[in-house]
Design a protein around this motif. Structure first.
Motif, PDB file in Angstrom:
ATOM      1  N   ALA A 211       0.843  -1.213   0.000  1.00 29.40           N
ATOM      2  CA  ALA A 211       0.000   0.000   0.000  1.00 29.40           C
ATOM      3  C   ALA A 211       0.875   1.258   0.000  1.00 29.40           C
ATOM      4  O   ALA A 211       0.534   2.274  -0.619  1.00 29.40           O
ATOM      5  CB  ALA A 211      -0.913  -0.014   1.230  1.00 29.40           C
ATOM      6  N   ILE A 212       2.038   1.160   0.645  1.00 29.11           N
ATOM      7  CA  ILE A 212       2.967   2.319   0.638  1.00 29.11           C
ATOM      8  C   ILE A 212       3.469   2.570  -0.786  1.00 29.11           C
ATOM      9  O   ILE A 212       3.525   3.687  -1.270  1.00 29.11           O
ATOM     10  CB  ILE A 212       4.145   2.077   1.607  1.00 29.11           C
ATOM     11  N   ALA A 213       3.775   1.472  -1.496  1.00 24.14           N
ATOM     12  CA  ALA A 213       4.248   1.608  -2.889  1.00 24.14           C
ATOM     13  C   ALA A 213       3.130   2.202  -3.754  1.00 24.14           C
ATOM     14  O   ALA A 213       3.358   3.120  -4.543  1.00 24.14           O
ATOM     15  CB  ALA A 213       4.658   0.242  -3.424  1.00 24.14           C
ATOM     16  N   ALA A 214       1.913   1.706  -3.570  1.00 29.13           N
ATOM     17  CA  ALA A 214       0.774   2.179  -4.381  1.00 29.13           C
ATOM     18  C   ALA A 214       0.515   3.661  -4.110  1.00 29.13           C
ATOM     19  O   ALA A 214       0.301   4.459  -5.024  1.00 29.13           O
ATOM     20  CB  ALA A 214      -0.467   1.355  -4.052  1.00 29.13           C
ATOM     21  N   GLU A 215       0.612   4.036  -2.851  1.00 28.12           N
ATOM     22  CA  GLU A 215       0.368   5.443  -2.462  1.00 28.12           C
ATOM     23  C   GLU A 215       1.438   6.350  -3.079  1.00 28.12           C
ATOM     24  O   GLU A 215       1.129   7.431  -3.599  1.00 28.12           O
ATOM     25  CB  GLU A 215       0.416   5.547  -0.933  1.00 28.12           C
ATOM     26  N   GLU A 216       2.688   5.852  -3.131  1.00 28.50           N
ATOM     27  CA  GLU A 216       3.798   6.653  -3.710  1.00 28.50           C
ATOM     28  C   GLU A 216       3.600   6.755  -5.219  1.00 28.50           C
ATOM     29  O   GLU A 216       3.864   7.771  -5.828  1.00 28.50           O
ATOM     30  CB  GLU A 216       5.139   5.994  -3.381  1.00 28.50           C
ATOM     31  N   GLY A 217       3.131   5.683  -5.834  1.00 24.85           N
ATOM     32  CA  GLY A 217       2.849   5.689  -7.270  1.00 24.85           C
ATOM     33  C   GLY A 217       4.094   5.849  -8.126  1.00 24.85           C
ATOM     34  O   GLY A 217       5.214   5.573  -7.684  1.00 24.85           O
ATOM     35  N   GLU A 218       3.917   6.302  -9.399  1.00 26.14           N
ATOM     36  CA  GLU A 218       5.036   6.554 -10.338  1.00 26.14           C
ATOM     37  C   GLU A 218       5.939   5.321 -10.504  1.00 26.14           C
ATOM     38  O   GLU A 218       7.161   5.457 -10.585  1.00 26.14           O
ATOM     39  CB  GLU A 218       5.908   7.723  -9.827  1.00 26.14           C
ATOM     40  N   GLY A 219       5.334   4.148 -10.432  1.00 29.00           N
ATOM     41  CA  GLY A 219       6.130   2.927 -10.674  1.00 29.00           C
ATOM     42  C   GLY A 219       6.924   2.475  -9.464  1.00 29.00           C
ATOM     43  O   GLY A 219       7.748   1.567  -9.558  1.00 29.00           O
ATOM     44  N   THR A 220       6.671   3.091  -8.296  1.00 27.77           N
ATOM     45  CA  THR A 220       7.389   2.650  -7.086  1.00 27.77           C
ATOM     46  C   THR A 220       7.004   1.214  -6.749  1.00 27.77           C
ATOM     47  O   THR A 220       5.832   0.854  -6.825  1.00 27.77           O
ATOM     48  CB  THR A 220       7.035   3.572  -5.901  1.00 27.77           C
ATOM     49  N   VAL A 221       8.006   0.385  -6.429  1.00 31.59           N
ATOM     50  CA  VAL A 221       7.723  -1.015  -6.063  1.00 31.59           C
ATOM     51  C   VAL A 221       8.426  -1.361  -4.751  1.00 31.59           C
ATOM     52  O   VAL A 221       9.527  -0.843  -4.482  1.00 31.59           O
ATOM     53  CB  VAL A 221       8.172  -2.003  -7.177  1.00 31.59           C
ATOM     54  N   ILE A 222       7.753  -2.188  -3.958  1.00 30.36           N
ATOM     55  CA  ILE A 222       8.321  -2.646  -2.680  1.00 30.36           C
ATOM     56  C   ILE A 222       8.118  -4.152  -2.593  1.00 30.36           C
ATOM     57  O   ILE A 222       7.019  -4.651  -2.842  1.00 30.36           O
ATOM     58  CB  ILE A 222       7.646  -1.957  -1.475  1.00 30.36           C
ATOM     59  N   THR A 223       9.202  -4.870  -2.278  1.00 31.10           N
ATOM     60  CA  THR A 223       9.139  -6.340  -2.249  1.00 31.10           C
ATOM     61  C   THR A 223       9.820  -6.874  -0.992  1.00 31.10           C
ATOM     62  O   THR A 223      10.921  -6.428  -0.662  1.00 31.10           O
ATOM     63  CB  THR A 223       9.883  -6.925  -3.470  1.00 31.10           C
ATOM     64  N   VAL A 224       9.133  -7.799  -0.312  1.00 32.77           N
ATOM     65  CA  VAL A 224       9.805  -8.557   0.765  1.00 32.77           C
ATOM     66  C   VAL A 224      10.095  -9.934   0.209  1.00 32.77           C
ATOM     67  O   VAL A 224       9.182 -10.731  -0.001  1.00 32.77           O
ATOM     68  CB  VAL A 224       8.905  -8.653   2.019  1.00 32.77           C
ATOM     69  N   GLY A 225      11.374 -10.174  -0.114  1.00 36.90           N
ATOM     70  CA  GLY A 225      11.733 -11.409  -0.820  1.00 36.90           C
ATOM     71  C   GLY A 225      12.329 -12.455   0.088  1.00 36.90           C
ATOM     72  O   GLY A 225      12.363 -13.632  -0.240  1.00 36.90           O
TER      73      GLY A 225
END
Ligand code: HGY
Ligand code: MN
Ligand code: MN
Length: 409
Positions: free
Chosen positions: A250-264
């Motif tokens: 949700a943090i990535a979606a809120e930031e937008g502009e192609g921001t991605v966050i992954t817990v791998g």
């Protein structure tokens, strides 16, 4: 004479056999037995193609074709040869193999460059053993200082220097290279996405690379008995970690502009079915095309995680990697496009959502990066695949561009 498809295919297939997980993808961790096998293969091919071979204080491999211009800076061509766990055969090795093919073509055509040509195979780009990533290129360019490297250990507490000595490498050799000795860096890499295949285009000429950061988060709770500890008296590190991880997209979606966050990656301690988890360590990979979105997404992530501190939970975070978004050199970009035109190979200017050694070299020299298509856009998985004809196209484009940059006639 153009790139030799059979030779390329053999290199890829032979290197892919050096894996700790046969039939389950390529797992080749830095300084492992599989690294040693690949290293031996790459050095043998560099010797076969008439290159002077050396390894630096991190185990990066350099194969040099001397030029006629004395003490001139080199044009480096290559990529990395480590992998993610259960990865594919092409991520990294396709760029090393393209470099080997460029050297083989120089030899076959009996070409002597004005500026030296150096083929390079780098370690620990993925960070799968020592965390962070891009370690080989960051060592060469000095963005990772010797001090930091001396402290870097794998999850078993083995340091970089120890792991190097275990396979006969010398960690006391120099790591950082004088930028004056590098004229340019060229890299071919698989796209690791669907664009080139969908558009049926042979080559991606990369203009920019996203910024990327990695956090290592530790949630410290309290171990306890799963049966006798009442629910309202628990400090369960895994429940806290799960509540955090579930909200990061949700943090990535809120930031937008192609921001991605992954817990791998995550590890649970002590990892017993009837034990309340005492500690959880997990990675957070954050990427964005613009610096302000990187900074904002990182800060929002850190603030959110910190908000879970208290009620028996201690939280610590380490930032193991931070790379700003990079724009690549316009002159080399045009040389690559001209090479595609001369060779009548279709190309597409594009950006990279993956990090690459090229983004590290961009801090110290002129850099060019080309992509070749990935089947179904899949990468970091055993299904990763690229057609040999596409690899050969890429090698031909790099060969033409290396001829120009080394001023070879
Ligand atoms: O994570 C990356 O972007 C690269 O594959 N190391
Ligand atoms: Mn990768
Ligand atoms: Mn890669």
């Amino acid at each position: 004479m153009k790139a030799n498809k059979e030779r390329i295919e053999t290199h890829i297939s032979d290197l892919s056999a050096f894996t700790a997980t046969p039939n389950q993808g390529v797992t080749r961790l830095t300084y492992s037995k599989e690294d040693v096998q690949a290293r031996k293969y790459i050095k043998a091919k560099m010797n076969e193609y008439g290159l002077d071979v050396r390894e630096d204080g991190l185990g990066n491999i350099f194969g040099k074709l001397q030029g006629t211009k004395k003490d001139a800076p080199s044009v480096l061509v290559g990529s990395h040869f480590d992998s993610v766990p259960h990865g594919g055969a092409y991520d990294g090795p396709s760029g090393v193999v393209a470099g080997l093919e460029v050297a083989a073509l120089f030899q076959e055509k009996n070409l002597t460059p004005t500026y030296p040509l150096e083929i390079i195979a780098m370690i620990e780009e993925e960070g799968a053993r020592f965390g962070g990533g891009l370690m080989g290129s960051r060592g060469i360019t000095g963005t990772t200082d010797a001090e930091e490297l001396n402290h870097t250990k794998d999850k078993d507490g083995v340091s970089v220097a120890e792991a190097m000595r275990d396979i006969g490498l010398d960690p006391t050799l120099s790591k950082q290279r004088d930028p004056q000795t590098i004229k340019a860096f060229l890299e071919m890499h698989i796209e690791q996405g669907p664009v080139l295949e969908e558009k049926d285009i042979a080559i991606g000429v990369v203009e920019g690379i996203v910024g990327l950061s990695q956090l290592e988060v530790t949630i410290q709770g309290q171990a306890g008995h799963a049966g006798t500890t009442p629910m309202d008296r628990r400090s369960d590190a895994l429940v806290t970690a799960a509540n955090i991880i579930a909200k990061l997209p949700a943090i990535a979606a809120e930031e937008g502009e192609g921001t991605v966050i992954t817990v791998g990656r995550h590890e649970v301690f002590p990892n017993g079915a009837n034990v309340i988890p005492e500690k959880v360590i997990f990675s957070v990979d954050i990427r964005a095309g613009k610096e302000e979105h990187m900074q904002s997404a990182i800060q929002k992530t850190k603030d959110f995680i910190t908000s879970f501190e208290g009620q028996g939970m201690q939280i610590s975070m380490e930032q193991s990697l931070y790379m700003q978004p990079k724009t690549l050199n316009q002159h080399i970009h045009s040389l690559l496009q001209n090479a595609c035109n001369q060779l009548d190979i279709s190309y597409l200017p594009m950006n990279s959502g993956a990090g690459h050694d090229a983004m590290v070299f961009a801090d110290v020299t002129d850099v060019g990066l080309i992509f070749v298509p990935s089947k179904d856009g899949i990468s970091h998985a055993p299904e990763e695949w690229t057609d040999t004809k596409d690899l050969a196209n890429g090698a031909d484009v790099l060969f033409q561009t290396a001829m120009k940059l080394t001023e070879t006639t």
